[in-house]
Design an enzyme around this catalytic site. Structure first.
Site, PDB file in Angstrom:
ATOM      1  N   TYR A 273     -46.842 -12.446 -19.175  1.00 24.09           N
ATOM      2  CA  TYR A 273     -48.794 -12.965 -19.366  1.00 24.09           C
ATOM      3  C   TYR A 273     -48.908 -14.354 -20.158  1.00 24.09           C
ATOM      4  O   TYR A 273     -49.451 -14.758 -18.725  1.00 24.09           O
ATOM      5  CB  TYR A 273     -49.322 -12.402 -20.750  1.00 24.09           C
TER       6      TYR A 273
ATOM      7  N   GLY B 230     -63.019  -9.587 -11.816  1.00 23.88           N
ATOM      8  CA  GLY B 230     -62.767  -8.450 -13.382  1.00 23.88           C
ATOM      9  C   GLY B 230     -63.907  -8.814 -14.109  1.00 23.88           C
ATOM     10  O   GLY B 230     -64.176  -9.113 -15.413  1.00 23.88           O
TER      11      GLY B 230
HETATM   12  P1  NAD Z   1     -60.566  -7.034 -20.026  1.00 23.69           P
HETATM   13  O1  NAD Z   1     -59.154  -5.976 -20.433  1.00 23.69           O
HETATM   14  O2  NAD Z   1     -62.407  -6.546 -20.782  1.00 23.69           O
HETATM   15  O3  NAD Z   1     -60.719  -7.499 -19.310  1.00 23.69           O
HETATM   16  C1  NAD Z   1     -60.092  -7.330 -18.095  1.00 23.69           C
HETATM   17  C2  NAD Z   1     -61.051  -7.151 -16.664  1.00 23.69           C
HETATM   18  O4  NAD Z   1     -60.155  -7.495 -15.338  1.00 23.69           O
HETATM   19  C3  NAD Z   1     -61.351  -5.608 -16.360  1.00 23.69           C
HETATM   20  O5  NAD Z   1     -62.863  -5.972 -15.925  1.00 23.69           O
HETATM   21  C4  NAD Z   1     -60.764  -5.250 -14.979  1.00 23.69           C
HETATM   22  O6  NAD Z   1     -61.239  -3.909 -14.740  1.00 23.69           O
HETATM   23  C5  NAD Z   1     -60.526  -6.263 -14.600  1.00 23.69           C
HETATM   24  N1  NAD Z   1     -58.676  -6.466 -13.966  1.00 23.69           N
HETATM   25  C6  NAD Z   1     -57.740  -6.131 -14.265  1.00 23.69           C
HETATM   26  N2  NAD Z   1     -56.439  -6.109 -13.282  1.00 23.69           N
HETATM   27  C7  NAD Z   1     -57.967  -6.612 -12.149  1.00 23.69           C
HETATM   28  C8  NAD Z   1     -57.430  -6.332 -10.591  1.00 23.69           C
HETATM   29  N3  NAD Z   1     -56.304  -5.869  -9.735  1.00 23.69           N
HETATM   30  N4  NAD Z   1     -58.058  -6.105  -9.978  1.00 23.69           N
HETATM   31  C9  NAD Z   1     -59.452  -6.775 -10.143  1.00 23.69           C
HETATM   32  N5  NAD Z   1     -59.557  -6.564 -11.322  1.00 23.69           N
HETATM   33  C10 NAD Z   1     -58.807  -6.183 -12.106  1.00 23.69           C
HETATM   34  O7  NAD Z   1     -60.374  -8.180 -20.970  1.00 23.69           O
HETATM   35  P2  NAD Z   1     -60.865  -9.367 -20.993  1.00 23.69           P
HETATM   36  O8  NAD Z   1     -60.665 -10.105 -22.884  1.00 23.69           O
HETATM   37  O9  NAD Z   1     -62.149  -9.921 -21.092  1.00 23.69           O
HETATM   38  O10 NAD Z   1     -60.134 -10.697 -19.911  1.00 23.69           O
HETATM   39  C11 NAD Z   1     -60.682 -11.014 -19.360  1.00 23.69           C
HETATM   40  C12 NAD Z   1     -59.921 -12.376 -18.628  1.00 23.69           C
HETATM   41  O11 NAD Z   1     -59.475 -13.149 -20.256  1.00 23.69           O
HETATM   42  C13 NAD Z   1     -58.048 -12.403 -18.928  1.00 23.69           C
HETATM   43  O12 NAD Z   1     -58.164 -12.900 -17.280  1.00 23.69           O
HETATM   44  C14 NAD Z   1     -57.200 -12.557 -19.914  1.00 23.69           C
HETATM   45  O13 NAD Z   1     -55.968 -13.021 -19.475  1.00 23.69           O
HETATM   46  C15 NAD Z   1     -58.518 -13.450 -20.672  1.00 23.69           C
HETATM   47  N6  NAD Z   1     -58.117 -13.965 -21.524  1.00 23.69           N
HETATM   48  C16 NAD Z   1     -58.767 -13.180 -22.602  1.00 23.69           C
HETATM   49  C17 NAD Z   1     -57.965 -13.089 -24.254  1.00 23.69           C
HETATM   50  C18 NAD Z   1     -58.704 -12.683 -25.068  1.00 23.69           C
HETATM   51  O14 NAD Z   1     -58.147 -12.387 -26.333  1.00 23.69           O
HETATM   52  N7  NAD Z   1     -59.888 -11.567 -24.513  1.00 23.69           N
HETATM   53  C19 NAD Z   1     -57.624 -14.428 -24.519  1.00 23.69           C
HETATM   54  C20 NAD Z   1     -56.730 -15.684 -23.271  1.00 23.69           C
HETATM   55  C21 NAD Z   1     -57.500 -15.532 -22.399  1.00 23.69           C
END
Ligand code: NAD
Length: 245
Positions: A152, A11
């Site tokens: 989630y 991702g």
């Molecule tokens: P985002 O939505 O910007 O990025 C998520 C990424 O995962 C994207 O690049 C998307 O293309 C990819 N993705 C989704 N489904 C996929 C699949 N089936 N196969 C391959 N790639 C896939 O979100 P983010 O905020 O950058 O999140 C990154 C990680 O951090 C996630 O696991 C999210 O749960 C975690 N997270 C984010 C936050 C926040 O507040 N932003 C908080 C806690 C945890």
């Protein structure tokens, strides 16, 4: 800090994954940029890395699909011959109350956020030697639960069970397995928050700001580097003091 190392980041087309990829590449690792659908964004990430003199390999595929993951790993290893660092970052989050979570949504969230990590670990491990590192991007909600994302929060708590189990199982192989639990980080995943919710979130955070993707990337750099060699089975909370435990 990562000279001679090669890393797969799932991702990594945008948000936190992109920041981790940029950070690792600036620290001299060759990075595998996995993404599922956003071709343009993934290419943008590769461009950013190459402009700064880094090396990156594009790895298209859905982490929830074992066949795709086989291709992701094989494509990467055919160039690098090994995997030193795996960052399980890909994730989805749809704000929804429990009664509105359909069976389909539940299965999609679990198969992407949790089974996706299993798929990557399963396929990558045969190429990981002593000194390798696995990092899981979990969430503060793994500990706190969520009143608008039971699917989630469950997936993120499950990741920690997998992380701790692998840490125990892989210690004899000198492979470190750890997690990062971000608080609220300013990325697309929270883009649907109204201005009011954003302000409310910031108010709740003792350090008085949302986190940035770089806050998470810097923590991952520490866990991916030799500086963390004696840490395994641990979760580092990066949340501005929002949830101290
Ligand atoms: P985002 O939505 O910007 O990025 C998520 C990424 O995962 C994207 O690049 C998307 O293309 C990819 N993705 C989704 N489904 C996929 C699949 N089936 N196969 C391959 N790639 C896939 O979100 P983010 O905020 O950058 O999140 C990154 C990680 O951090 C996630 O696991 C999210 O749960 C975690 N997270 C984010 C936050 C926040 O507040 N932003 C908080 C806690 C945890």
């Amino acid at each position: 800090m990562l000279k001679g190392k090669v890393a797969i980041i799932t991702g990594a087309s945008r948000g936190i994954g992109r920041a981790i990829a940029n950070n690792f590449a600036q620290n001299n690792a060759i990075v595998g940029i996995n993404y599922n659908t956003s071709d343009l964004k993934a290419e943008e990430t590769i461009k950013q890395i190459k402009q700064k003199g880094g090396k990156a390999i594009l790895l298209k595929g859905d982490v929830s699909n074992p066949k795709d993951v086989e291709t992701i790993v094989n494509t990467f290893v055919s160039e690098t011959k090994k995997i030193d660092i795996l960052v399980n970052n890909a994730g989805i989050y749809k704000r929804s109350n429990f009664e509105k979570i359909s069976y389909d949504t539940w299965n999609k969230v679990i198969s992407t956020n949790l089974t996706g990590c299993f798929n990557l670990c399963k396929q990558a491990l045969p190429y990981m030697k002593p000194g390798s590192k696995i990092i899981f991007i979990s969430s503060q909600l793994a500990f706190r639960g969520s009143s608008h994302g039971a699917d989630y929060a469950s997936s993120k708590a499950g990741m920690l069970g997998l992380m701790r189990s692998l840490a125990l199982e892989l210690a004899c192989k000198k492979i470190n397995v750890n997690a990062v639990a971000p608080g609220t980080i300013d990325t697309d995943i929270i883009a649907n928050y109204s201005e009011e919710i954003r302000k409310q979130r910031i108010k709740e955070i003792p350090l008085n700001r949302l986190g940035t993707p770089d806050d998470i990337a810097n923590t991952c750099l520490f866990l991916a580097s030799n500086l963390s060699d004696y840490i395994t089975g641990e979760t580092i909370n990066v949340n501005g003091g929002l949830y101290i435990h």
